[in-house]
Write a protein that holds these residues in place. Structure first.
Motif, PDB file in Angstrom:
ATOM      1  N   GLU A 196     -27.000   8.489  37.437  1.00  0.00           N
ATOM      2  CA  GLU A 196     -26.511   7.167  37.036  1.00  0.00           C
ATOM      3  C   GLU A 196     -26.259   6.314  38.272  1.00  0.00           C
ATOM      4  OE1 GLU A 196     -23.977   6.912  33.131  1.00  0.00           O
ATOM      5  OE2 GLU A 196     -23.055   8.350  34.485  1.00  0.00           O
ATOM      6  N   ARG A 197     -26.739   5.073  38.216  1.00  0.00           N
ATOM      7  CA  ARG A 197     -26.448   4.097  39.269  1.00  0.00           C
ATOM      8  C   ARG A 197     -26.376   2.725  38.591  1.00  0.00           C
ATOM      9  NH1 ARG A 197     -26.372   4.964  45.137  1.00  0.00           N
ATOM     10  NH2 ARG A 197     -25.803   2.929  45.975  1.00  0.00           N
ATOM     11  N   ASP A 198     -25.240   2.048  38.728  1.00  0.00           N
ATOM     12  CA  ASP A 198     -25.014   0.799  38.004  1.00  0.00           C
ATOM     13  C   ASP A 198     -24.850  -0.420  38.901  1.00  0.00           C
ATOM     14  OD1 ASP A 198     -25.077   1.969  35.449  1.00  0.00           O
ATOM     15  OD2 ASP A 198     -22.998   2.620  35.645  1.00  0.00           O
ATOM     16  N   ASP A 199     -24.700  -0.217  40.199  1.00  0.00           N
ATOM     17  CA  ASP A 199     -24.459  -1.362  41.077  1.00  0.00           C
ATOM     18  C   ASP A 199     -24.818  -0.975  42.507  1.00  0.00           C
ATOM     19  OD1 ASP A 199     -23.751  -3.911  41.767  1.00  0.00           O
ATOM     20  OD2 ASP A 199     -21.648  -3.745  41.164  1.00  0.00           O
ATOM     21  N   ASP A 200     -24.929  -1.999  43.368  1.00  0.00           N
ATOM     22  CA  ASP A 200     -25.231  -1.783  44.785  1.00  0.00           C
ATOM     23  C   ASP A 200     -26.414  -0.830  44.927  1.00  0.00           C
ATOM     24  OD1 ASP A 200     -24.989  -2.132  47.467  1.00  0.00           O
ATOM     25  OD2 ASP A 200     -23.372  -0.680  47.738  1.00  0.00           O
ATOM     26  N   PHE A 201     -27.526  -1.176  44.283  1.00  0.00           N
ATOM     27  CA  PHE A 201     -28.666  -0.277  44.177  1.00  0.00           C
ATOM     28  C   PHE A 201     -29.297  -0.031  45.548  1.00  0.00           C
ATOM     29  CE2 PHE A 201     -28.248  -2.410  40.078  1.00  0.00           C
ATOM     30  CZ  PHE A 201     -28.122  -1.306  39.256  1.00  0.00           C
ATOM     31  N   LEU A 203     -24.696  22.121  25.209  1.00  0.00           N
ATOM     32  CA  LEU A 203     -25.016  21.142  26.239  1.00  0.00           C
ATOM     33  C   LEU A 203     -26.308  20.396  25.907  1.00  0.00           C
ATOM     34  CD1 LEU A 203     -24.224  20.021  29.065  1.00  0.00           C
ATOM     35  CD2 LEU A 203     -25.675  21.799  30.047  1.00  0.00           C
ATOM     36  N   ALA A 204     -26.230  19.068  25.865  1.00  0.00           N
ATOM     37  CA  ALA A 204     -27.414  18.230  25.649  1.00  0.00           C
ATOM     38  C   ALA A 204     -28.065  17.875  26.977  1.00  0.00           C
ATOM     39  CB  ALA A 204     -27.041  16.964  24.887  1.00  0.00           C
ATOM     40  N   TYR A 205     -27.282  17.370  27.908  1.00  0.00           N
ATOM     41  CA  TYR A 205     -27.742  17.135  29.274  1.00  0.00           C
ATOM     42  C   TYR A 205     -26.552  16.837  30.162  1.00  0.00           C
ATOM     43  CZ  TYR A 205     -27.968  12.022  28.005  1.00  0.00           C
ATOM     44  OH  TYR A 205     -27.716  10.747  27.591  1.00  0.00           O
ATOM     45  N   VAL A 206     -26.829  16.515  31.426  1.00  0.00           N
ATOM     46  CA  VAL A 206     -25.784  16.379  32.442  1.00  0.00           C
ATOM     47  C   VAL A 206     -25.937  15.035  33.146  1.00  0.00           C
ATOM     48  CG1 VAL A 206     -24.811  17.385  34.561  1.00  0.00           C
ATOM     49  CG2 VAL A 206     -25.787  18.883  32.790  1.00  0.00           C
ATOM     50  N   HIS A 207     -24.818  14.397  33.446  1.00  0.00           N
ATOM     51  CA  HIS A 207     -24.793  13.191  34.265  1.00  0.00           C
ATOM     52  C   HIS A 207     -24.344  13.532  35.681  1.00  0.00           C
ATOM     53  CE1 HIS A 207     -24.393   9.593  31.230  1.00  0.00           C
ATOM     54  NE2 HIS A 207     -25.623  10.029  31.352  1.00  0.00           N
ATOM     55  N   VAL A 208     -24.937  12.852  36.658  1.00  0.00           N
ATOM     56  CA  VAL A 208     -24.551  12.954  38.061  1.00  0.00           C
ATOM     57  C   VAL A 208     -24.413  11.531  38.587  1.00  0.00           C
ATOM     58  CG1 VAL A 208     -25.202  13.801  40.344  1.00  0.00           C
ATOM     59  CG2 VAL A 208     -25.813  15.123  38.308  1.00  0.00           C
ATOM     60  N   ALA A 209     -23.350  11.249  39.340  1.00  0.00           N
ATOM     61  CA  ALA A 209     -23.146   9.885  39.856  1.00  0.00           C
ATOM     62  C   ALA A 209     -22.279   9.938  41.104  1.00  0.00           C
ATOM     63  CB  ALA A 209     -22.501   8.994  38.793  1.00  0.00           C
ATOM     64  N   GLY A 210     -22.231   8.813  41.797  1.00  0.00           N
ATOM     65  CA  GLY A 210     -21.426   8.700  43.011  1.00  0.00           C
ATOM     66  C   GLY A 210     -20.158   7.901  42.785  1.00  0.00           C
ATOM     67  N   GLY A 211     -19.282   7.966  43.764  1.00  0.00           N
ATOM     68  CA  GLY A 211     -18.023   7.225  43.718  1.00  0.00           C
ATOM     69  C   GLY A 211     -17.436   7.162  45.111  1.00  0.00           C
ATOM     70  N   VAL A 212     -16.172   6.756  45.176  1.00  0.00           N
ATOM     71  CA  VAL A 212     -15.522   6.619  46.474  1.00  0.00           C
ATOM     72  C   VAL A 212     -14.023   6.849  46.304  1.00  0.00           C
ATOM     73  CG1 VAL A 212     -15.195   4.111  46.222  1.00  0.00           C
ATOM     74  CG2 VAL A 212     -15.317   5.129  48.507  1.00  0.00           C
ATOM     75  N   GLU A 213     -13.398   7.412  47.338  1.00  0.00           N
ATOM     76  CA  GLU A 213     -11.953   7.657  47.300  1.00  0.00           C
ATOM     77  C   GLU A 213     -11.237   6.581  48.099  1.00  0.00           C
ATOM     78  OE1 GLU A 213      -8.681  11.240  48.113  1.00  0.00           O
ATOM     79  OE2 GLU A 213     -10.832  11.612  48.310  1.00  0.00           O
ATOM     80  N   ARG A 214     -10.218   5.993  47.493  1.00  0.00           N
ATOM     81  CA  ARG A 214      -9.376   5.007  48.168  1.00  0.00           C
ATOM     82  C   ARG A 214      -7.918   5.307  47.857  1.00  0.00           C
ATOM     83  NH1 ARG A 214     -12.716   1.169  45.322  1.00  0.00           N
ATOM     84  NH2 ARG A 214     -14.561   0.569  46.524  1.00  0.00           N
ATOM     85  N   GLY A 215      -7.144   5.534  48.908  1.00  0.00           N
ATOM     86  CA  GLY A 215      -5.717   5.758  48.718  1.00  0.00           C
ATOM     87  C   GLY A 215      -5.384   6.952  47.843  1.00  0.00           C
ATOM     88  N   GLY A 216      -6.178   8.007  47.948  1.00  0.00           N
ATOM     89  CA  GLY A 216      -5.905   9.206  47.151  1.00  0.00           C
ATOM     90  C   GLY A 216      -6.393   9.125  45.719  1.00  0.00           C
ATOM     91  N   VAL A 217      -7.077   8.038  45.356  1.00  0.00           N
ATOM     92  CA  VAL A 217      -7.615   7.875  44.005  1.00  0.00           C
ATOM     93  C   VAL A 217      -9.133   7.838  44.089  1.00  0.00           C
ATOM     94  CG1 VAL A 217      -7.783   6.325  42.012  1.00  0.00           C
ATOM     95  CG2 VAL A 217      -5.573   6.662  43.150  1.00  0.00           C
ATOM     96  N   TRP A 218      -9.805   8.643  43.255  1.00  0.00           N
ATOM     97  CA  TRP A 218     -11.261   8.620  43.225  1.00  0.00           C
ATOM     98  C   TRP A 218     -11.721   7.596  42.201  1.00  0.00           C
ATOM     99  CZ3 TRP A 218     -14.805  10.757  46.386  1.00  0.00           C
ATOM    100  CH2 TRP A 218     -16.141  10.663  46.002  1.00  0.00           C
ATOM    101  N   HIS A 219     -12.560   6.661  42.656  1.00  0.00           N
ATOM    102  CA  HIS A 219     -13.104   5.630  41.778  1.00  0.00           C
ATOM    103  C   HIS A 219     -14.550   5.987  41.449  1.00  0.00           C
ATOM    104  CE1 HIS A 219      -9.686   2.840  42.284  1.00  0.00           C
ATOM    105  NE2 HIS A 219      -9.603   3.391  43.491  1.00  0.00           N
TER     106      HIS A 219
END
Length: 484
Positions: A247-252, A201-217
């Motif tokens: 990680e955060r890439d949008d909607d900061f 293991l080098a390191y770990v990423h943590v990020a957010g997302g959202v579920e729509r219609g049973g699919v996680w984006h």
């Protein structure tokens, strides 16, 4: 395998939050998208962070090491140049494919690699080529996916474990991607964490997302959900990660929300601050095996004495080879096949051909509207195709922000671009895509408003460095387009 240097808790550096990142309390390191920086013109906020002693890791997104072709030497050289310019302890990329050569198509996104012996052989060889061309160790990230390949021969954990055993590459484990694949593909994150070689293991990423219609984006534009923090805690119960990064890439979010998320991540991972002693020391990877050294770039061992490259290579003692990792039985082993894939139906070149044909069929269905290959979930392919088109429109609007204004706003731009994208797959980068879109509109005498059309013509000419097509050429292209 020697332990990695301690990184601590970090955040993905983006220009939109550069000022906020500088003020974040307790920030140990940052990660930058390698393709978004120019080594000779590093942004001032990034330079100030480095002067403070904050380490910077370049994170590549365009190599496509899981693709059927060999890594592009120019892209490898560019990634190596960024590692040197940033004084990085390592560089990272993804276990993914992003393009095909025949037909020449770009996904504009990270797509999953087949978990087959053929694909693993190709990936291992590509990783060795990359390792020999890079001046620092390489770590590879597991990706999130909406679709699963039919007929897979290995689990995610088996695939990762054998990749590490055969190449000595490090792993960047994204726990948000493990959560995404649990929702979208029914995979068990605990089974992955139980079976992969966590000493890599080098390191770990943590990020957010959202579920729509049973699919996680996996959006990187939402807060980190409790389920992802739970996976981080589960990983921490197995191993102390050298580093964790948000990680955060949008909607900061506001600065205080970023700080609160980093505090929650530090508490969950129980990570302390890095020690000053040995801050830059990272163990050198073991030499790659197989024929890659003959076809890859210069190895670190061959670096000129006294060079920056040689200095980094000698910063730490060479690591011992890792203990064998238990993997699924190789179906070709009984027939006397080696781990290089040379004994399987024609060897590595034949494997590249087979992998390439399969990836081209999938990518064509996603971006060019060709039939969905047998065995794939057609509904998921449609969801993925829509997501790719939407991302393409969004990125083009960012790299060419004048276009929505010329076309009357975000909605008219998006409508026109999605209509264009249905029949025009991306064959180059996003900037080339923006130019091709503008030319596509001009060929059809669009937009209808003459003033807007003049502005678009001027915009196109300034960037393409040539006159826009003459009217007779536009007619010919329009007729050819309708015939197609």
């Amino acid at each position: 395998m020697e332990p990695m240097a301690h990184l601590g808790v970090g955040v993905g550096w983006r220009p939109e939050i550069a000022d906020a990142v500088e003020r974040l309390p307790g920030l140990d390191w940052v990660e930058v998208v390698a393709e978004n920086i120019c080594p000779g013109h590093l942004p001032e906020p990034l330079l100030r962070l480095r002067e403070r002693g904050v380490r910077v890791v370049p994170h590549g997104v365009s190599l496509g090491l899981g693709g059927a072709g060999r890594p592009d030497p120019e892209k490898l050289a560019a990634l190596a140049e960024r590692a040197v310019a940033l004084g990085a302890p390592l560089v990272t990329e993804h276990i993914a494919f992003v393009r095909t050569a025949s037909p020449a198509l770009e996904a504009g996104h990270l797509l999953p690699v087949q978990r087959t012996r053929d694909a693993l052989d190709v990936l291992c060889e590509n990783v060795r080529i990359a390792q020999d061309a890079l001046p620092v160790p390489l770590a590879l990230e597991n990706i999130a996916a909406l679709v699963s390949w039919p007929g897979e021969e290995l689990t995610e954990a088996q695939f990762l474990a054998e990749l590490v055993e055969r190449t000595g590459v490090r792993l960047l484990i994204d726990v948000a991607n493990l959560h995404t694949n649990r929702v979208n593909r029914g995979e068990d994150p605990a089974a992955v964490l139980d079976a992969i070689p966590l000493e890599a293991l080098a390191y770990v990423h943590v990020a957010g997302g959202v579920e729509r219609g049973g699919v996680w984006h996996d959006t990187h534009a939402h807060p980190v959900p409790p389920a992802v923090l739970e996976l981080l805690a589960g990983l921490r119960s197995r191993v102390a990660p050298p580093g964790v990064l948000l990680e955060r890439d949008d909607d900061f979010p506001p600065e205080e929300e970023l700080a609160a998320e980093l505090a929650a991540i530090r508490a969950t991972a129980a990570i302390g601050r890095p020690q000053a002693d040995g801050a830059g020391a990272v163990p050198r990877r073991r030499p790659s095996r197989g024929p890659a050294a003959a076809v890859g770039g210069p190895s670190r061992a061959a670096a000129p004495a006294g060079s920056a490259q040689a200095g980094r290579a000698l910063a730490a003692p060479a690591q011992a080879a890792p203990a064998p990792v238990a993997t699924a039985p190789d179906p070709g082993a009984a027939a006397g096949e080696g781990t290089s894939g040379g004994g399987r139906a024609g060897g590595l070149e034949a494997a590249r051909t087979r992998v390439g044909l399969e990836q081209a069929a999938l990518l064509s269905a996603l971006v060019a509207g060709t039939p969905v290959p047998e065995g794939f979930d057609r509904q998921r392919i449609r969801v993925q195709a829509r997501a790719l088109a939407a991302k393409r429109a969004s990125v083009v609007a960012k790299v060419a922000p004048e276009l929505p204004g010329i076309l009357g706003g975000a909605d008219p731009f998006r409508e026109a671009f999605l209509a264009y994208a249905r029949t025009r797959p991306m064959a180059g980068g996003y900037r080339r895509d923006a130019l091709d879109f503008a030319e596509h509109l001009l060929v059809r005498d669009l937009p209808a408003d003459p003033a807007a059309r003049r502005r678009l013509t001027s915009w196109w000419r300034d960037r393409a460095g040539a006159r826009p097509p003459r009217r007779v050429v536009r007619w010919a292209r329009a007729l050819a387009g309708r015939a197609a």
